[in-house]
Design a protein around this motif. Sequence first.
Motif, PDB file in Angstrom:
ATOM      1  N   SER A 102       0.808  -1.214   0.000  1.00 41.00           N
ATOM      2  CA  SER A 102       0.000   0.000   0.000  1.00 41.00           C
ATOM      3  C   SER A 102       0.846   1.271   0.000  1.00 41.00           C
ATOM      4  O   SER A 102       0.349   2.337  -0.376  1.00 41.00           O
ATOM      5  CB  SER A 102      -0.964   0.003   1.191  1.00 41.00           C
ATOM      6  N   VAL A 338      -6.141  -0.454  -4.479  1.00 47.20           N
ATOM      7  CA  VAL A 338      -5.513  -0.555  -3.163  1.00 47.20           C
ATOM      8  C   VAL A 338      -5.949   0.571  -2.238  1.00 47.20           C
ATOM      9  O   VAL A 338      -6.148   0.386  -1.035  1.00 47.20           O
ATOM     10  CB  VAL A 338      -3.984  -0.559  -3.311  1.00 47.20           C
ATOM     11  N   GLY A 339      -6.132   1.760  -2.797  1.00 51.59           N
ATOM     12  CA  GLY A 339      -6.520   2.913  -1.996  1.00 51.59           C
ATOM     13  C   GLY A 339      -7.343   3.874  -2.816  1.00 51.59           C
ATOM     14  O   GLY A 339      -7.461   3.734  -4.046  1.00 51.59           O
TER      15      GLY A 339
END
Length: 345
Positions: A102, A338-339
């Motif tokens: 991340s 992921v984000g």
Amino acid sequence: MSTAVNRRWLLASRPEGAPVVENFRFDEAVLPVPGPGEMLLRVIYLSLDPYMRGRMSDAKSYAAPVPIGGLMEGETVAEVMESHNPDFVPGDIVLARIGWQSYGLSDGSGVRKIARGSVPISTALGVLGMPGLTAYAGLKNIGMPKAGETVVVAAASGPVGSAVGQIARIRGARAVGIAGGAEKCAYLIDELGFDAAVDHRAPDFAEQLARACPDGIDVYFENVSGKVFDAVFPLFNQFARMPVCGTIAFYNATGFPEMETIVPALMRAVLTKRLRIQGFIVYDFASDYPDFARDMAGWIAEGRVKYREDVVDGIEKAPDAFIGLLKGKNFGKMVVRVGPDSIDE
């Protein structure tokens, strides 16, 4: 930022055959701290690609394997959070190879800024990235399709194959796609404009492919090999070209007994039909990137090239998604979100 953790996937063991979840190990670590010349990147999208299976093996290849306990390799779209590098500032969106995590550090080597525009930033991992360049450069430099020729591509609904067929059509060739299942085959014809599509799962696949290619095959873009190649091989015309960028049918194989029977016939055809079979790695044609970026962006804007993404939410799902990718369960370019696109989301 101080409360954030770096969530990442490490290689726990080398697969014997098809990868399983147990080959991966989930890990949480404190955020890395950028040193002089470095920057801290927050991953937004992680690309999942078949070549990663090769990185899990320690067999000799064109690139070093991921070590046991090492971070799984992969390309990402990320946001610069902190920078000690004069070429990048916080808020920049970049393409960076920092793997299945991340957050990560980079000194800027190999990192490219991504400008926001009319297409999602995730396309930098697909149609406007490595898969798109693979299709573009492989056709241009090895396939060299001419108007009126027949171009066949395997894994045609994937990010490379779908671009191959559409570029072939733009070049005036006839595009025949091979995919798994009726839905993917319909997509190739109805959405992407392929001239024909054949389901490799059909019991009479070889016969259907022959009917779809009544004038033979001039270019076969190889992503799969195995039984798909067995059906393609007899249809090659003289002077046919075969760019080879993947052999996913063999990625999990522990032996190749079928090759004992096909090699003599293949070598005879290479000679008598004067076939050109050339493997390539996309970076062999890195100099084509400026032309590719210009042409592909233009074709997308004109509606001549379309694309599809298969987005999975959450880095914790990366191993399952990757295992599914190797089984052909994806539909389009597979990426892991992921984000958030913005830290304000």
